[in-house]
Scaffold this motif. Structure first.
Motif, PDB file in Angstrom:
ATOM      1  N   LEU A   7     -59.266  41.802 -63.106  1.00  0.00           N
ATOM      2  CA  LEU A   7     -58.997  42.192 -61.728  1.00  0.00           C
ATOM      3  C   LEU A   7     -59.914  41.481 -60.740  1.00  0.00           C
ATOM      4  O   LEU A   7     -59.903  41.775 -59.548  1.00  0.00           O
ATOM      5  N   GLY A   8     -60.759  40.588 -61.232  1.00  0.00           N
ATOM      6  CA  GLY A   8     -61.653  39.878 -60.318  1.00  0.00           C
ATOM      7  C   GLY A   8     -62.724  40.770 -59.734  1.00  0.00           C
ATOM      8  O   GLY A   8     -63.290  40.466 -58.691  1.00  0.00           O
ATOM      9  N   ILE A   9     -62.993  41.890 -60.406  1.00  0.00           N
ATOM     10  CA  ILE A   9     -64.070  42.768 -59.949  1.00  0.00           C
ATOM     11  C   ILE A   9     -65.380  42.284 -60.568  1.00  0.00           C
ATOM     12  O   ILE A   9     -66.427  42.301 -59.935  1.00  0.00           O
ATOM     13  N   LEU A  10     -65.298  41.838 -61.803  1.00  0.00           N
ATOM     14  CA  LEU A  10     -66.440  41.204 -62.457  1.00  0.00           C
ATOM     15  C   LEU A  10     -66.117  39.721 -62.626  1.00  0.00           C
ATOM     16  O   LEU A  10     -64.961  39.352 -62.823  1.00  0.00           O
ATOM     17  N   LYS A  11     -67.165  38.916 -62.575  1.00  0.00           N
ATOM     18  CA  LYS A  11     -66.958  37.479 -62.743  1.00  0.00           C
ATOM     19  C   LYS A  11     -67.273  37.101 -64.180  1.00  0.00           C
ATOM     20  O   LYS A  11     -68.356  37.417 -64.679  1.00  0.00           O
TER      21      LYS A  11
ATOM     22  N   TRP B 266     -60.165  35.370 -60.811  1.00  0.00           N
ATOM     23  CA  TRP B 266     -61.286  35.509 -59.873  1.00  0.00           C
ATOM     24  C   TRP B 266     -60.938  34.914 -58.520  1.00  0.00           C
ATOM     25  O   TRP B 266     -61.049  35.574 -57.496  1.00  0.00           O
TER      26      TRP B 266
ATOM     27  N   VAL C   4     -60.930  46.703 -54.160  1.00  0.00           N
ATOM     28  CA  VAL C   4     -60.820  45.291 -54.565  1.00  0.00           C
ATOM     29  C   VAL C   4     -59.808  45.123 -55.683  1.00  0.00           C
ATOM     30  O   VAL C   4     -59.352  44.019 -55.938  1.00  0.00           O
TER      31      VAL C   4
ATOM     32  N   ARG D 276     -62.565  40.355 -50.586  1.00  0.00           N
ATOM     33  CA  ARG D 276     -63.914  40.867 -50.348  1.00  0.00           C
ATOM     34  C   ARG D 276     -64.335  40.627 -48.906  1.00  0.00           C
ATOM     35  O   ARG D 276     -65.068  41.416 -48.328  1.00  0.00           O
TER      36      ARG D 276
ATOM     37  N   LYS E 119     -69.378  36.141 -54.510  1.00  0.00           N
ATOM     38  CA  LYS E 119     -69.704  35.532 -55.788  1.00  0.00           C
ATOM     39  C   LYS E 119     -70.051  36.544 -56.852  1.00  0.00           C
ATOM     40  O   LYS E 119     -70.090  36.222 -58.028  1.00  0.00           O
ATOM     41  N   ARG E 120     -70.354  37.752 -56.467  1.00  0.00           N
ATOM     42  CA  ARG E 120     -70.976  38.623 -57.452  1.00  0.00           C
ATOM     43  C   ARG E 120     -70.025  39.678 -58.014  1.00  0.00           C
ATOM     44  O   ARG E 120     -68.923  39.866 -57.505  1.00  0.00           O
ATOM     45  N   ASP E 121     -70.495  40.343 -59.079  1.00  0.00           N
ATOM     46  CA  ASP E 121     -69.737  41.432 -59.673  1.00  0.00           C
ATOM     47  C   ASP E 121     -69.748  42.643 -58.757  1.00  0.00           C
ATOM     48  O   ASP E 121     -70.718  42.888 -58.054  1.00  0.00           O
ATOM     49  N   ILE E 122     -68.671  43.411 -58.809  1.00  0.00           N
ATOM     50  CA  ILE E 122     -68.653  44.698 -58.124  1.00  0.00           C
ATOM     51  C   ILE E 122     -68.796  45.766 -59.200  1.00  0.00           C
ATOM     52  O   ILE E 122     -68.132  45.706 -60.229  1.00  0.00           O
TER      53      ILE E 122
END
Ligand SMILES: Nc1ncnc2c1ncn2[C@@H]1O[C@H](COP(=O)(O)OP(=O)(O)OP(=O)(O)O)[C@@H](O)[C@H]1O
Ligand SMILES: [Mg+2]
Lengths: 305, 534
Positions: free
Chosen positions: A50-54, A68, B383, B389, B529-532
């Motif tokens: 889901l592009g919440i974590l990279k 992402w 998200v 974002r 760029k970062r994790d949520i």
């Protein structure tokens, strides 16, 4: 047509590898089960999708787009139900559903009303007062009232009562009938068995088995229940026989597919009174993978050190 | 039966202490250090009687009374009297804040997060959790009193004797106790942690203003709040102990009330009723911006009223100030002739700086809500849908920018309007707005820093509060303690033109705005760029 695909997905939290090379592939119109023990990386995989974590390494694509980079574009066609549904305590369920539907784009009022009725939800109550199951219903109503092409559901039924679980299963079937794809992570194996066309089993961040249920069963073998006139003392030593258990005065055991012929020959020497064969249930498959790989893996790690 | 209500209180008390084993010592040591540093600074700065007496004269003015409390011992303004008079109230307010935060943390927050449910399922008394929290607060505040008292006495300053020092500490501790009890009561009455903090903080802030009104007008009014009581201790001059006793007595009564209320309510419920809600979302609640606004609506309205009240109370002080200096004709002439500005006008920049920093609190709360939402696992819903974002964070940034303009407008308006209503000399309302808006770029820099932190180091975003506190210290104490110029320049608020006595410096304002924009852009880049997740 492939709707969702991951290749060599690796996700590290600090130095801890939560995902260690995950490859799954969901085709259009398919319900894909995603099972594995607690902390094995199901939710992490889904969050990466889901592009919440990279992702630290590897590829995750949905509808052929990068999970992402093209997250927003993808999400216009995706509906998601998270594992822990945390809602805003001071908003009502109805407000949250509307907000969610709006944030995806598009509205379907009649579908919303219908689902609220089917899931038996009171949309006028504040989320603070909802039980776990009711919070889940809010997320489910929001998901199924949106007109998505892919549904990503992370343990959507863990708090639902059996009646509601049935409503959920109907919703999944309806979505499938309309040609939509569904990725379903769950601990309720009977549900997965009933709904899913394909299953992937994840363990310690790695996919250890995947395929259609039929294929998985084939890999595992057949369950035999045999009652003989004379006892079979040497059964355990016969090649391809595993998991012997006493059941109703008979012996139940699992036989590898290639050895079936040999095993039946061996058993017949003792005078067969009764013999039943059945495919292993998903639960049996699951247990075998967990317990089996559990020991070998631990030995493997020990060997490396 | 009654005994079982309190089973395992001792163990829970130790558990609370263990959870806060860093937090509590940090609070106590900070209070001791700040009090000691200020006491030393005062004695160094004003060494002769004449210097202190000159300060005492300025303390007779009602604006100072409103800010720090009624003057006492002004005829012989010793170092001790000066320190206690100028610092006790402010420190007491912060001690009250400490109690509010600690009590809410161990009562409503734990209850809301389901931790109390787990504790209650064990063989633990129904009131044990609340009682253990109150016991810890008693311990904290007694320790605070003793540590602050002895560290002041240990400075060996002539006019700060042992009794006075201990009374100073005790007055702070008593304030802490009473606000702990007030918070404990609201933790029973309201439905959740947020409104518990809201109500208790409201009582604290309202108490400050009510006391101000009482101190410059009718003394009976000042008796409505514990903040008014403890100021009557006249530390280092008359050393009255009864205000401390009265305050502690009130704390005990309120604690008993809280325990009683806790014993008759269900877990997870409150006494303030919950209204039935809407079944469908309003048109407003359909975007990340709308959601951000909706979630903070009540808080922002409360802050808006607070800012109006703050502006109005300072505004009414302006009138008093005018008549005060009007009495001393000579002084007024002197000031006007030498500076070209009236005394009131010279006072405005100082008020504006304090008010703009206070107005920054709701602004920063607005933007930091984004982090809280993430921590509570609610951003996943946003998200996970078709929201970029940039759009998500953009909603919060725009809202906080709007809040900054609204809050500063409200202060300018209410200060100007009430000021002009009470003064004979009329100042243009536009001047108040310019003076207030001059602070906007500085507030935006604070927003920028917050965005940057959220984007790149969300764990450190609480740092912004430290920086705001630091800014308040250099702006508020900087004047009193005569800090060097460069210390003020460590805070964005130190670069703002002091209108009306200075001209608006558009160049500097533009640079501040530019910095804010850059910080915000950098924050967006990091956020993308970062994790949520938590
Ligand atoms: N933000 C994080 N930081 C560090 N470790 C994490 C984080 N999120 C997850 N993990 C770890 O990654 C692993 C996989 O977690 P994940 O939530 O994906 O498991 P799961 O398969 O969904 O489990 P469950 O069935 O219990 O839901 C776990 O060991 C977890 O502790
Ligand atoms: Mg999970």
């Amino acid at each position: 047509m492939t709707v969702l695909k991951t290749e060599g997905l690796v996700k590290k939290f600090g130095s801890f590898p939560a995902l260690n090379g995950v490859d799954i592939e969901v085709e259009k119109g398919e319900v894909y089960g995603f099972i594995g023990p607690n902390g094995s990386g199901k939710s992490t995989t889904i969050r990466v999708l889901l592009g919440i974590l990279k992702a630290t390494e590897g590829q995750a694509t949905i509808f052929g787009m990068d999970a992402w980079k093209d997250a927003v574009k993808i999400h216009k066609r995706v509906a998601y139900v998270p594992g822990d549904v945390n809602l805003w305590p001071n908003l009502t369920g109805g407000e949250v559903i509307d907000l969610f539907v709006k944030l995806r784009g598009g509205t379907n009022k009649s579908r919303r009303e219908e689902l609220i009725r089917r899931f038996d939800l009171d949309p006028g109550k504040k989320c603070r007062t909802y039980s776990k199951g009711n919070r889940q219903k809010v997320a489910l109503v929001a998901a199924f009232s949106s007109d998505a092409d892919l549904y990503i559901l992370d343990e959507p039924t863990s708090g639902l009562d059996p009646l509601m679980e049935r409503v959920f299963q109907e919703c999944v079937m309806e979505a499938k009938a309309e040609g939509k794809s569904i990725l379903l992570s769950s601990h309720i194996l009977s549900e997965v068995e009933k709904l899913c066309d394909k299953v992937a089993i994840i363990r310690q961040g790695k996919i250890i088995e995947k395929g259609t249920l039929k294929e998985l069963r084939h890999l595992t073998g057949t369950i035999l229940l045999v009652e003989t006139k004379e006892p079979m003392p040497e059964l355990a030593t016969v090649k391809g026989v595993q998991g012997i258990e006493e059941k109703e005065g008979a012996l139940s055991f699992q036989v590898d597919q290639q050895e079936l012929d040999n095993v039946v020959r061996y058993v017949s020497q003792f005078g067969i009174v009764r013999m039943e064969s059945s495919p292993p249930t998903l639960e049996e498959l699951f247990m075998r993978h967990y317990e089996g790989t559990g020991t070998t893996e631990r030995a493997g790690v020990g060997g490396e050190v | 039966m009654a005994k079982h209500l309190y089973d395992e209180t001792g163990r829970l008390t130790r558990f609370v202490l263990r959870r806060d084993r860093i937090r509590i010592p940090l609070w106590i040591v900070s209070f001791a250090v700040v009090s000691a540093v200020v006491a030393v600074a005062f004695t160094d700065l004003y060494q002769s009687d004449q210097e202190r007496q000159a300060i005492a004269e300025t303390m007779r003015n009602p604006a100072m009374t409103a800010m720090v409390g009624p003057g006492y011992g002004l005829d012989n303004y010793t170092a001790g009297a000066m320190m206690a008079h100028q610092m006790l109230l402010m420190t007491a307010v912060v001690v009250g804040l400490m109690s509010i935060l600690l009590v809410t943390r161990h009562t409503r927050t734990d209850e809301e997060d389901g931790r109390i449910e787990m504790i209650r399922s064990l063989p633990v008394g129904r009131l044990s959790n609340l009682l253990s929290t109150l016991l810890v607060m008693a311990l904290v505040n007694v320790l605070l009193a003793v540590v602050v008292g002895f560290s002041l006495y240990a400075l060996n300053i002539e006019t700060m004797d042992l009794e006075g020092s201990l009374l100073y500490g005790a007055a702070l501790g008593a304030t802490g106790l009473v606000f702990a009890a007030i918070t404990a009561v609201f933790a029973q009455l309201s439905q959740n942690a947020r409104s518990t903090i809201g109500f208790a903080l409201g009582i604290l802030v309202l108490g400050y203003f009510v006391r101000a009104i009482g101190d410059i007008g009718n003394e009976a009014v000042a008796w409505l709040t514990p903040l008014g009581w403890i100021l009557r201790a006249e530390v280092y001059v008359n050393n009255y102990w009864w205000p401390v006793l009265v305050t502690v007595g009130a704390a005990i009564v309120l604690s008993v009330l809280a325990l009683y209320l806790n014993s008759i309510r269900d877990l997870g419920s409150g006494f303030f009723p919950a209204r039935p809600g809407r079944k469908v979302a309003s048109p407003l609640l359909q975007s990340p911006f709308g959601l951000a606004l909706r979630l903070q609506r009540t808080g922002l309205i409360a802050w808006a009223f607070g800012m109006l009240l703050l502006g109005a109370s300072y505004g009414s002080v302006l009138g008093e100030l005018e008549s005060f200096f009007g009495d001393i004709e000579l002084m007024q002439q002197l000031l006007v002739q030498t500076e070209g500005f009236s005394m009131t006008e010279q006072f405005i920049p100082m008020l504006m700086s304090v008010m703009s920093i206070i107005a920054s609190i709701p602004v920063l709360m607005t933007i930091l809500k984004l982090k809280t939402e993430e921590k509570n696992g609610r951003l996943e819903h946003i998200v996970g849908r078709a929201v970029s974002r940039n759009r998500l964070m953009g909603g919060y940034v725009v809202l906080s920018l709007l809040v900054s303009v609204v809050m500063l407008s409200l202060t300018a308006f209410s200060l100007g309007a009430t000021g002009n209503a009470t003064m004979e000399e009329q100042l243009p309302l536009g001047m108040f707005f310019t003076a207030s808006f001059a602070y906007l770029p500085a507030v935006w820099v604070m927003i920028g820093i917050a965005v940057l932190l959220i984007g790149w180091a969300k764990g450190l975003s609480g740092f912004i509060w430290l920086y705001l506190t630091f800014s308040f210290a250099v702006v508020y104490l900087g004047g009193l303690l005569q800090f060097p110029e460069w210390v003020q320049k460590l805070s964005p608020y130190g670069y703002v033109s002091r209108i009306p006595i200075e001209d608006m410096d558009y160049g500097t304002a533009a640079i501040l705005t530019g910095i804010a924009v850059l910080l915000i852009i950098a924050g967006f880049i990091g956020y993308n760029k970062r994790d949520i997740g938590n």
